[in-house]
Design an enzyme around this catalytic site. Structure first.
Site, PDB file in Angstrom:
ATOM      1  N   LYS A  13       0.901  -1.245  -0.059  1.00  0.00           N
ATOM      2  CA  LYS A  13      -0.069  -0.025  -0.009  1.00  0.00           C
ATOM      3  C   LYS A  13       0.776   1.241   0.096  1.00  0.00           C
ATOM      4  O   LYS A  13       0.599   2.186  -0.735  1.00  0.00           O
ATOM      5  CB  LYS A  13      -1.019   0.082   1.245  1.00  0.00           C
ATOM      6  CG  LYS A  13      -2.077  -0.946   1.529  1.00  0.00           C
ATOM      7  CD  LYS A  13      -3.018  -0.793   2.558  1.00  0.00           C
ATOM      8  CE  LYS A  13      -3.834  -1.702   2.698  1.00  0.00           C
ATOM      9  NZ  LYS A  13      -4.660  -1.669   3.902  1.00  0.00           N
ATOM     10  N   GLU A  40      -6.761  -3.180  16.896  1.00  0.00           N
ATOM     11  CA  GLU A  40      -7.730  -4.389  16.364  1.00  0.00           C
ATOM     12  C   GLU A  40      -8.948  -3.718  15.340  1.00  0.00           C
ATOM     13  O   GLU A  40      -9.485  -2.695  15.791  1.00  0.00           O
ATOM     14  CB  GLU A  40      -8.567  -4.938  17.646  1.00  0.00           C
ATOM     15  CG  GLU A  40      -9.035  -6.355  17.197  1.00  0.00           C
ATOM     16  CD  GLU A  40      -9.925  -6.856  18.439  1.00  0.00           C
ATOM     17  OE1 GLU A  40     -11.025  -7.762  18.151  1.00  0.00           O
ATOM     18  OE2 GLU A  40      -9.887  -6.375  19.663  1.00  0.00           O
ATOM     19  N   ASP A  69      -8.179   1.039   4.414  1.00  0.00           N
ATOM     20  CA  ASP A  69      -8.921  -0.450   4.491  1.00  0.00           C
ATOM     21  C   ASP A  69      -9.428  -0.800   3.310  1.00  0.00           C
ATOM     22  O   ASP A  69     -10.003  -0.047   2.639  1.00  0.00           O
ATOM     23  CB  ASP A  69     -10.028  -0.474   5.766  1.00  0.00           C
ATOM     24  CG  ASP A  69     -10.306  -1.996   6.158  1.00  0.00           C
ATOM     25  OD1 ASP A  69      -8.949  -2.301   6.877  1.00  0.00           O
ATOM     26  OD2 ASP A  69     -11.014  -2.534   5.952  1.00  0.00           O
TER      27      ASP A  69
HETATM   28  P1  ITT Z   1      -3.014  -2.380   7.368  1.00  0.00           P
HETATM   29  O1  ITT Z   1      -4.291  -2.789   8.014  1.00  0.00           O
HETATM   30  O2  ITT Z   1      -1.698  -2.493   8.200  1.00  0.00           O
HETATM   31  O3  ITT Z   1      -3.226  -1.132   6.345  1.00  0.00           O
HETATM   32  P2  ITT Z   1      -3.316  -4.897   5.855  1.00  0.00           P
HETATM   33  O4  ITT Z   1      -2.765  -5.507   4.568  1.00  0.00           O
HETATM   34  O5  ITT Z   1      -3.675  -5.673   7.096  1.00  0.00           O
HETATM   35  O6  ITT Z   1      -2.624  -3.710   6.170  1.00  0.00           O
HETATM   36  P3  ITT Z   1      -6.357  -4.356   5.091  1.00  0.00           P
HETATM   37  O7  ITT Z   1      -6.645  -5.216   6.390  1.00  0.00           O
HETATM   38  O8  ITT Z   1      -6.847  -3.112   4.643  1.00  0.00           O
HETATM   39  O9  ITT Z   1      -4.663  -4.100   5.266  1.00  0.00           O
HETATM   40  O10 ITT Z   1      -6.435  -5.700   4.086  1.00  0.00           O
HETATM   41  C1  ITT Z   1      -6.158  -5.430   2.895  1.00  0.00           C
HETATM   42  C2  ITT Z   1      -6.065  -6.772   1.917  1.00  0.00           C
HETATM   43  O11 ITT Z   1      -6.893  -6.660   0.946  1.00  0.00           O
HETATM   44  C3  ITT Z   1      -4.535  -6.757   1.523  1.00  0.00           C
HETATM   45  O12 ITT Z   1      -3.865  -7.256   2.513  1.00  0.00           O
HETATM   46  C4  ITT Z   1      -4.517  -7.582   0.329  1.00  0.00           C
HETATM   47  O13 ITT Z   1      -4.832  -9.001   0.514  1.00  0.00           O
HETATM   48  C5  ITT Z   1      -6.082  -7.136  -0.290  1.00  0.00           C
HETATM   49  N1  ITT Z   1      -5.950  -6.033  -1.111  1.00  0.00           N
HETATM   50  C6  ITT Z   1      -6.225  -4.696  -0.876  1.00  0.00           C
HETATM   51  N2  ITT Z   1      -5.861  -3.743  -1.895  1.00  0.00           N
HETATM   52  C7  ITT Z   1      -5.354  -4.729  -2.955  1.00  0.00           C
HETATM   53  C8  ITT Z   1      -4.899  -4.300  -4.158  1.00  0.00           C
HETATM   54  O14 ITT Z   1      -5.039  -3.190  -4.606  1.00  0.00           O
HETATM   55  N3  ITT Z   1      -4.659  -5.398  -4.691  1.00  0.00           N
HETATM   56  C9  ITT Z   1      -4.642  -6.653  -4.234  1.00  0.00           C
HETATM   57  N4  ITT Z   1      -4.823  -6.935  -3.204  1.00  0.00           N
HETATM   58  C10 ITT Z   1      -5.356  -6.021  -2.396  1.00  0.00           C
END
Ligand code: ITT
Length: 193
Positions: A13, A40, A69
């Site tokens: 991200k 959380e 998110d």
């Molecule tokens: P933070 O909460 O620390 O930001 P995280 O990876 O845990 O990091 P999320 O809870 O928002 O973040 O989960 C997002 C998930 O959704 C991410 O880990 C990917 O599996 C998927 N995802 C989100 N955007 C994506 C994208 O542009 N391309 C592919 N997968 C994506």
């Protein structure tokens, strides 16, 4: 130079925000620069979880931060993994997760899916959420090495490639994150939404 703290532990991200915002003159910071514990994520929507992450940085540091998110919602799986996208099949890598999704959709006619991104920003004026959605469908096989996460099995509407086969610029132009970021920028520039 304007500074933006991206309240995420996901380096992919951070990379995409850098790709989109550095050329516009923003300097991107991430959580590795500050003392911070991940809160959380117990919200019921992308927006609620983004706000939980943004509030956590705001409350701990008083620093204006944006939190992201996001996730993939698949119609045939009744919207899963959705807000649980990062935790889905926890402990496995994305090659495995993507294979399992293709297996679960093996005989599915309805392959509709969408990526959603909610960006939460907290500033002295209050809490703001900017959302973006990229519609598409789940591919029949894993393709492409760009992007991250579920990109190799997601084909955006109007394309034949998966979003992992698009260049970073192509993906950012159409993606859920790109759309939400443009709404954020309009707000930061004082434009109407
Ligand atoms: P933070 O909460 O620390 O930001 P995280 O990876 O845990 O990091 P999320 O809870 O928002 O973040 O989960 C997002 C998930 O959704 C991410 O880990 C990917 O599996 C998927 N995802 C989100 N955007 C994506 C994208 O542009 N391309 C592919 N997968 C994506």
């Amino acid at each position: 130079m304007k500074d933006i703290m991206i309240a995420t532990s996901n380096p992919n991200k951070v990379r995409e925000y850098r790709e989109m915002l550095e050329k516009l003159g923003y300097r991107i910071h991430d959580l590795s620069e500050i003392e911070h514990e991940d809160p959380e994520e117990n919200g019921k929507t992308f927006a609620e979880n983004a706000l939980i992450k943004a509030r956590s940085v705001w409350n701990h540091t008083g620093m204006m931060a944006i939190a992201d998110d996001s996730g993939l919602s698949i119609d045939h799986l009744k919207g899963q993994p959705g807000i649980h996208s990062a935790r889905y099949l926890a402990g496995h890598d994305y090659t495995y997760k993507n294979k399992m999704i293709l297996k679960r959709l093996k005989n599915a006619e309805d392959r509709g899916a969408r990526f959603t991104c909610a960006i939460a920003l907290i500033d002295e004026l209050g809490e703001h959420v900017f959302e973006g959605v990229m519609e598409g469908h789940i591919s029949r096989e894993i393709r492409g090495t760009n992007g991250f996460g579920y990109d190799p099995i997601f084909i955006p509407e109007g394309y034949e490639q998966t979003s992992a086969e698009l260049t970073p610029d192509q993906k950012n132009t159409i993606s859920h994150r790109g759309q939400a970021t443009r709404k954020l920028l309009a707000y930061l520039n004082g434009e109407e939404q």
